[in-house]
Design a protein around this motif. Structure first.
Motif, PDB file in Angstrom:
ATOM      1  N   PHE A 162       0.795  -1.227   0.000  1.00  0.00           N
ATOM      2  CA  PHE A 162       0.000   0.000   0.000  1.00  0.00           C
ATOM      3  C   PHE A 162       0.828   1.278   0.000  1.00  0.00           C
ATOM      4  N   GLY A 163       2.137   1.179   0.158  1.00  0.00           N
ATOM      5  CA  GLY A 163       2.982   2.361   0.092  1.00  0.00           C
ATOM      6  C   GLY A 163       3.434   2.893   1.425  1.00  0.00           C
ATOM      7  N   SER A 164       2.633   2.738   2.481  1.00  0.00           N
ATOM      8  CA  SER A 164       3.010   3.193   3.821  1.00  0.00           C
ATOM      9  C   SER A 164       2.040   2.588   4.837  1.00  0.00           C
ATOM     10  N   PRO A 165       2.421   2.552   6.125  1.00  0.00           N
ATOM     11  CA  PRO A 165       1.504   2.024   7.139  1.00  0.00           C
ATOM     12  C   PRO A 165       0.190   2.789   7.214  1.00  0.00           C
ATOM     13  N   GLN A 166       0.243   4.101   7.124  1.00  0.00           N
ATOM     14  CA  GLN A 166      -0.985   4.895   7.220  1.00  0.00           C
ATOM     15  C   GLN A 166      -1.920   4.619   6.046  1.00  0.00           C
ATOM     16  N   LYS A 167      -1.368   4.452   4.849  1.00  0.00           N
ATOM     17  CA  LYS A 167      -2.202   4.180   3.682  1.00  0.00           C
ATOM     18  C   LYS A 167      -2.829   2.798   3.736  1.00  0.00           C
ATOM     19  N   ALA A 168      -2.231   1.883   4.533  1.00  0.00           N
ATOM     20  CA  ALA A 168      -2.763   0.524   4.618  1.00  0.00           C
ATOM     21  C   ALA A 168      -4.027   0.447   5.468  1.00  0.00           C
ATOM     22  N   LEU A 169      -4.207   1.389   6.391  1.00  0.00           N
ATOM     23  CA  LEU A 169      -5.350   1.334   7.306  1.00  0.00           C
ATOM     24  C   LEU A 169      -6.653   1.429   6.531  1.00  0.00           C
ATOM     25  N   GLY A 170      -7.567   0.494   6.835  1.00  0.00           N
ATOM     26  CA  GLY A 170      -8.878   0.479   6.196  1.00  0.00           C
ATOM     27  C   GLY A 170      -8.916  -0.230   4.863  1.00  0.00           C
ATOM     28  N   ARG A 171      -7.767  -0.549   4.280  1.00  0.00           N
ATOM     29  CA  ARG A 171      -7.745  -1.254   2.998  1.00  0.00           C
ATOM     30  C   ARG A 171      -8.028  -2.741   3.207  1.00  0.00           C
ATOM     31  N   GLN A 172      -8.464  -3.414   2.163  1.00  0.00           N
ATOM     32  CA  GLN A 172      -8.857  -4.816   2.238  1.00  0.00           C
ATOM     33  C   GLN A 172      -7.711  -5.726   1.800  1.00  0.00           C
ATOM     34  N   ILE A 173      -7.544  -6.844   2.514  1.00  0.00           N
ATOM     35  CA  ILE A 173      -6.609  -7.889   2.086  1.00  0.00           C
ATOM     36  C   ILE A 173      -7.372  -9.207   2.038  1.00  0.00           C
ATOM     37  N   TYR A 174      -6.868 -10.150   1.243  1.00  0.00           N
ATOM     38  CA  TYR A 174      -7.528 -11.442   1.111  1.00  0.00           C
ATOM     39  C   TYR A 174      -7.201 -12.332   2.297  1.00  0.00           C
ATOM     40  N   MET A 175      -8.265 -12.906   2.895  1.00  0.00           N
ATOM     41  CA  MET A 175      -8.109 -13.929   3.926  1.00  0.00           C
ATOM     42  C   MET A 175      -8.345 -15.317   3.348  1.00  0.00           C
ATOM     43  N   SER A 176      -8.983 -15.384   2.221  1.00  0.00           N
ATOM     44  CA  SER A 176      -9.185 -16.603   1.447  1.00  0.00           C
ATOM     45  C   SER A 176      -9.409 -16.156   0.007  1.00  0.00           C
ATOM     46  N   ARG A 177      -9.725 -17.079  -0.861  1.00  0.00           N
ATOM     47  CA  ARG A 177      -9.870 -16.699  -2.264  1.00  0.00           C
ATOM     48  C   ARG A 177     -11.020 -15.720  -2.482  1.00  0.00           C
ATOM     49  N   ASN A 178     -12.058 -15.840  -1.664  1.00  0.00           N
ATOM     50  CA  ASN A 178     -13.240 -15.012  -1.889  1.00  0.00           C
ATOM     51  C   ASN A 178     -13.614 -14.168  -0.670  1.00  0.00           C
ATOM     52  N   ASP A 179     -12.707 -14.031   0.275  1.00  0.00           N
ATOM     53  CA  ASP A 179     -13.039 -13.335   1.522  1.00  0.00           C
ATOM     54  C   ASP A 179     -11.939 -12.324   1.837  1.00  0.00           C
ATOM     55  N   THR A 180     -12.324 -11.130   2.209  1.00  0.00           N
ATOM     56  CA  THR A 180     -11.360 -10.080   2.540  1.00  0.00           C
ATOM     57  C   THR A 180     -11.621  -9.554   3.940  1.00  0.00           C
ATOM     58  N   ALA A 181     -10.637  -8.817   4.463  1.00  0.00           N
ATOM     59  CA  ALA A 181     -10.763  -8.196   5.772  1.00  0.00           C
ATOM     60  C   ALA A 181     -10.057  -6.846   5.746  1.00  0.00           C
ATOM     61  N   PRO A 182     -10.578  -5.855   6.478  1.00  0.00           N
ATOM     62  CA  PRO A 182      -9.918  -4.546   6.513  1.00  0.00           C
ATOM     63  C   PRO A 182      -8.687  -4.564   7.410  1.00  0.00           C
ATOM     64  N   VAL A 183      -7.679  -3.801   7.061  1.00  0.00           N
ATOM     65  CA  VAL A 183      -6.475  -3.654   7.882  1.00  0.00           C
ATOM     66  C   VAL A 183      -6.756  -2.619   8.970  1.00  0.00           C
ATOM     67  N   VAL A 184      -6.604  -3.030  10.225  1.00  0.00           N
ATOM     68  CA  VAL A 184      -6.870  -2.115  11.343  1.00  0.00           C
ATOM     69  C   VAL A 184      -5.591  -1.621  12.014  1.00  0.00           C
ATOM     70  N   GLY A 185      -4.458  -2.240  11.708  1.00  0.00           N
ATOM     71  CA  GLY A 185      -3.213  -1.814  12.344  1.00  0.00           C
ATOM     72  C   GLY A 185      -2.004  -2.380  11.634  1.00  0.00           C
ATOM     73  N   VAL A 186      -0.832  -1.800  11.913  1.00  0.00           N
ATOM     74  CA  VAL A 186       0.426  -2.236  11.314  1.00  0.00           C
ATOM     75  C   VAL A 186       1.428  -2.499  12.437  1.00  0.00           C
ATOM     76  N   LEU A 187       2.080  -3.669  12.373  1.00  0.00           N
ATOM     77  CA  LEU A 187       3.041  -4.089  13.392  1.00  0.00           C
ATOM     78  C   LEU A 187       4.470  -3.896  12.902  1.00  0.00           C
ATOM     79  N   ASN A 188       5.360  -3.603  13.855  1.00  0.00           N
ATOM     80  CA  ASN A 188       6.784  -3.549  13.542  1.00  0.00           C
ATOM     81  C   ASN A 188       7.564  -3.827  14.815  1.00  0.00           C
ATOM     82  N   GLY A 189       8.787  -4.317  14.651  1.00  0.00           N
ATOM     83  CA  GLY A 189       9.616  -4.604  15.814  1.00  0.00           C
ATOM     84  C   GLY A 189      10.861  -5.352  15.414  1.00  0.00           C
ATOM     85  N   VAL A 190      11.893  -5.260  16.269  1.00  0.00           N
ATOM     86  CA  VAL A 190      13.178  -5.893  15.981  1.00  0.00           C
ATOM     87  C   VAL A 190      13.049  -7.403  15.888  1.00  0.00           C
ATOM     88  N   LEU A 191      12.156  -7.984  16.685  1.00  0.00           N
ATOM     89  CA  LEU A 191      12.049  -9.436  16.757  1.00  0.00           C
ATOM     90  C   LEU A 191      11.106 -10.031  15.722  1.00  0.00           C
TER      91      LEU A 191
END
Length: 397
Positions: A162-191
């Protein structure tokens, strides 16, 4: 026989007159260090436990069913009952369950397809693995229980799709071939490692969509409350799981090499600190012993005069013991004040409440130890002074 009050007054005046600064400071520094370590030691350990991210997450224990290493062995998965039982173990701060096995679904990025692996997690996953929510929010317990269609993205996946974490919020990703879910947050960390390119959803949702409601929790993350007992906790985890379900090949892994290095570092650091405290107090005790011997030698004629005027051996011994005791207590009180200052500074920088109970206990122990140090350092010289022959003492110049 000299009155106890007179002995105390004479001894205190003698201590003030001789000004034993070296002995006082030596005892004071030792007592101050003892108080600081005794009062703030646990809080410092707690603070370091929170900062183990910088040490490779050594207090994270990863629990898996290692069935794949045994050809022909039946696959086993963790049950909800096992997860709940682990949360009740001693030295456990947080437990997170995960369904890490899942298909990969391509996400369209212009003319390209980005293969996005979906991992099932719960609301504790980010906290257990020291991950930050760099945009949006975490999933909630209600969303896990309610099989909600929401997703989190790793930082790399959010940027590449999506280009950046902020732009990813609210966008849809595939959870299966015919099912999507909105992005509610972005994770990051050294581990995060490779997981920075993954997507995450409530494990109840991923199991329902991909595994036909079969219980397939295949990984558990346990965050230890303290690093010191991690090997024992790892053994307790495997025993706890085996007592509640069939788990012939369950393994609890932690960063053993990092743990051993940290344990060795803490051991030698603690040993050096306590050795320095012991040497400082030993130096103070030797100073009292040496100073009392010098006082006895310098006042030999005075001792003879006191004996001719009726002072008993017990009076002479009490007088020099009192001087040694006052020297030690003077150092103890100075150390108590320095230790209080050190604790106040430590509380300020650590951001913790002032530990009143521990301060009182360490203060009482410090004064008692100072008194014992004074008595031990002055006992032999005082005994020698009390046993002096009157004639020899009066002849001494």
């Amino acid at each position: 026989m000299i009155e106890a009050g007179d002995i105390a007054r004479i001894s205190l005046r003698q201590v003030v007159r001789t000004r034993p600064w070296a002995v006082t400071l030596s005892i004071a520094f030792g007592i101050a260090a003892f108080i600081a370590l005794g009062v703030l030691g646990q809080e410092i350990r707690h603070k370091l436990n929170q900062d183990f991210l910088l040490m490779g997450g050594v207090n994270i224990i990863r629990v898996v069913m290692d069935d794949l290493r045994y050809p022909g062995s039946e696959r086993h998965y963790f049950t909800e009952d096992s997860v709940r039982a682990l949360r009740k173990l001693e030295n456990v701060r947080l437990v997170s369950a995960s369904a890490s096995w899942s298909p990969t679904y391509n996400q369209t990025v212009g003319k390209y397809q980005y293969p996005l692996r979906l991992v099932g997690i719960d609301e504790y996953y980010a906290a257990v693995n020291y991950l930050d929510i760099v945009a949006g929010r975490n999933i909630t317990a209600e969303e896990v229980r309610g099989h909600a269609r929401v997703a989190l993205l790793g930082y790399q996946a959010a940027v590449e799709i999506f280009g950046s974490p902020q732009k990813a919020l609210g966008r849809q990703i595939y959870m299966s071939r015919n099912d999507t879910a909105p992005v509610v947050g972005v994770l990051n960390g050294v581990l995060m490692g490779d997981a920075t390119g993954y997507a995450f959803a409530p494990y109840t949702t991923t199991l329902q969509r991909m595994l036909n409601d079969q219980p397939a929790l295949d990984r558990i993350y346990v965050l230890a409350a303290s690093w010191g007992k991690i090997p024992q906790l790892a053994a307790d985890i495997t025993a706890c799981i085996r007592s509640r379900q069939t788990a012939p090949h369950v393994v609890a892994r932690y960063a053993e090499q990092q743990f051993q290095r940290i344990a060795d570092t803490f051991f030698w650091l603690s040993a050096l600190l306590w050795l320095s405290i012991g040497l400082s107090l030993l130096l103070g005790g030797f100073g009292i012993w040496s100073g009392t011997f010098s006082a006895v030698r310098g006042r030999t004629h005075e001792i003879g005069l006191e004996k001719t005027m009726g002072a008993t051996n017990r009076d002479i011994m009490a007088q020099f013991l009192a001087e040694a005791l006052f020297k030690a207590l003077l150092g103890g009180i100075a150390g108590l004040l320095l230790g209080l200052l050190a604790v106040l500074v430590g509380v300020f920088f650590l951001g913790c409440p002032f530990p009143v109970g521990q301060m009182l206990m360490c203060s009482a122990a410090s004064l008692l130890f100072s008194a014992c140090l004074g008595v031990a350092g002055g006992l032999y010289p005082a005994s020698r002074a009390s046993k002096m022959d009157v004639v020899d003492a009066l002849r001494f110049e």
